[in-house]
Design a protein around this motif. Structure first.
Motif, PDB file in Angstrom:
ATOM      1  N   GLU A   1      16.197  16.883   3.860  1.00 55.35           N
ATOM      2  CA  GLU A   1      15.611  16.918   5.181  1.00 55.35           C
ATOM      3  C   GLU A   1      14.300  17.686   5.189  1.00 55.35           C
ATOM      4  OE1 GLU A   1      17.875  18.930   8.168  1.00 55.35           O
ATOM      5  OE2 GLU A   1      18.029  20.797   7.038  1.00 55.35           O
ATOM      6  N   PHE A   2      13.428  17.267   6.101  1.00 55.49           N
ATOM      7  CA  PHE A   2      12.121  17.876   6.258  1.00 55.49           C
ATOM      8  C   PHE A   2      12.249  19.273   6.843  1.00 55.49           C
ATOM      9  CE2 PHE A   2       7.686  18.160   7.201  1.00 55.49           C
ATOM     10  CZ  PHE A   2       7.580  18.707   8.462  1.00 55.49           C
ATOM     11  N   VAL A   3      11.434  20.197   6.334  1.00 53.44           N
ATOM     12  CA  VAL A   3      11.395  21.556   6.868  1.00 53.44           C
ATOM     13  C   VAL A   3      10.046  21.827   7.520  1.00 53.44           C
ATOM     14  CG1 VAL A   3      11.504  24.005   6.302  1.00 53.44           C
ATOM     15  CG2 VAL A   3      13.055  22.395   5.161  1.00 53.44           C
ATOM     16  N   ALA A   4       8.966  21.653   6.760  1.00 53.88           N
ATOM     17  CA  ALA A   4       7.635  21.949   7.299  1.00 53.88           C
ATOM     18  C   ALA A   4       6.584  21.279   6.440  1.00 53.88           C
ATOM     19  CB  ALA A   4       7.399  23.453   7.349  1.00 53.88           C
ATOM     20  N   ALA A   5       5.395  21.073   7.036  1.00 53.66           N
ATOM     21  CA  ALA A   5       4.274  20.490   6.311  1.00 53.66           C
ATOM     22  C   ALA A   5       2.982  21.179   6.748  1.00 53.66           C
ATOM     23  CB  ALA A   5       4.184  18.988   6.561  1.00 53.66           C
ATOM     24  N   ILE A   6       1.979  21.092   5.887  1.00 50.30           N
ATOM     25  CA  ILE A   6       0.699  21.743   6.168  1.00 50.30           C
ATOM     26  C   ILE A   6      -0.432  20.834   5.701  1.00 50.30           C
ATOM     27  CG2 ILE A   6       0.728  23.020   3.981  1.00 50.30           C
ATOM     28  CD1 ILE A   6      -0.555  25.382   5.565  1.00 50.30           C
ATOM     29  N   SER A   7      -1.503  20.814   6.481  1.00 54.75           N
ATOM     30  CA  SER A   7      -2.637  19.968   6.165  1.00 54.75           C
ATOM     31  C   SER A   7      -3.394  20.471   4.948  1.00 54.75           C
ATOM     32  CB  SER A   7      -3.579  19.908   7.376  1.00 54.75           C
ATOM     33  OG  SER A   7      -4.089  21.205   7.664  1.00 54.75           O
ATOM     34  N   ARG A   8      -4.298  19.633   4.465  1.00 51.90           N
ATOM     35  CA  ARG A   8      -5.066  19.966   3.258  1.00 51.90           C
ATOM     36  C   ARG A   8      -5.886  21.241   3.436  1.00 51.90           C
ATOM     37  NH1 ARG A   8      -5.225  14.529   4.216  1.00 51.90           N
ATOM     38  NH2 ARG A   8      -4.456  13.156   2.549  1.00 51.90           N
ATOM     39  N   ASP A   9      -6.437  21.430   4.650  1.00 45.60           N
ATOM     40  CA  ASP A   9      -7.292  22.596   4.892  1.00 45.60           C
ATOM     41  C   ASP A   9      -6.521  23.785   5.453  1.00 45.60           C
ATOM     42  OD1 ASP A   9      -8.728  21.237   7.985  1.00 45.60           O
ATOM     43  OD2 ASP A   9      -6.685  21.748   7.419  1.00 45.60           O
ATOM     44  N   ALA A  10      -5.210  23.672   5.504  1.00 48.43           N
ATOM     45  CA  ALA A  10      -4.321  24.758   5.941  1.00 48.43           C
ATOM     46  C   ALA A  10      -4.413  25.059   7.434  1.00 48.43           C
ATOM     47  CB  ALA A  10      -4.574  26.039   5.147  1.00 48.43           C
ATOM     48  N   ILE A  11      -5.129  24.249   8.178  1.00 45.54           N
ATOM     49  CA  ILE A  11      -5.268  24.509   9.605  1.00 45.54           C
ATOM     50  C   ILE A  11      -4.094  23.946  10.400  1.00 45.54           C
ATOM     51  CG2 ILE A  11      -6.653  23.996  11.652  1.00 45.54           C
ATOM     52  CD1 ILE A  11      -9.130  24.123   9.876  1.00 45.54           C
ATOM     53  N   GLY A  12      -3.665  22.771  10.043  1.00 47.23           N
ATOM     54  CA  GLY A  12      -2.585  22.130  10.779  1.00 47.23           C
ATOM     55  C   GLY A  12      -1.236  22.319  10.108  1.00 47.23           C
TER      56      GLY A  12
END
Length: 121
Positions: free
Chosen positions: A46-57
């Protein structure tokens, strides 16, 4: 291609904290959306968390919002998951993944081998 190695798992009492790390090889870390998933015995990943390439999102599953924080350091090619107020139901093998983003495992092409997190009551 990127290779991922997780660390930081362990045994902790309910209410405690852990910080997971995922170190990536290669020079392409910053080109991937990064995610954390977990899999408990007998359950689907199951999915927990994700982060964008630039760490902003960032985006987190409802079950961990307010308790877990995902972050990344592109200069160190490292992904983190700070886990606070841990609960027994957080017990699972935690995996980091690199890919195009989303909340399904199919959206991520590269996976680490996982690190075990066990929360005792």
């Amino acid at each position: 291609q990127v290779q991922l190695v997780e660390s930081g798992g362990g045994l902790v009492q309910a209410g405690g904290s852990l910080r997971l790390s995922c170190v990536a090889s290669g020079r392409t870390f910053s080109t991937y959306i990064m995610g954390w998933f977990r899999q408990a015995p007998g359950k689907e990943r199951e999915f927990v968390a994700a982060i964008s390439r630039d760490a902003i999102g960032t985006y987190s599953a409802d079950s961990v919002k307010g308790r877990f924080t995902i972050s990344r350091d592109n200069a160190k090619a490292t992904l983190y998951l700070q886990m606070n107020s841990l609960k027994p139901e957080d017990t699972a093998v935690y995996y980091c993944a690199a890919g195009s983003g989303g909340i399904t495992p199919q959206s991520y092409a590269y996976w680490g081998r996982g690190t075990q997190v066990t929360v005792s009551s």
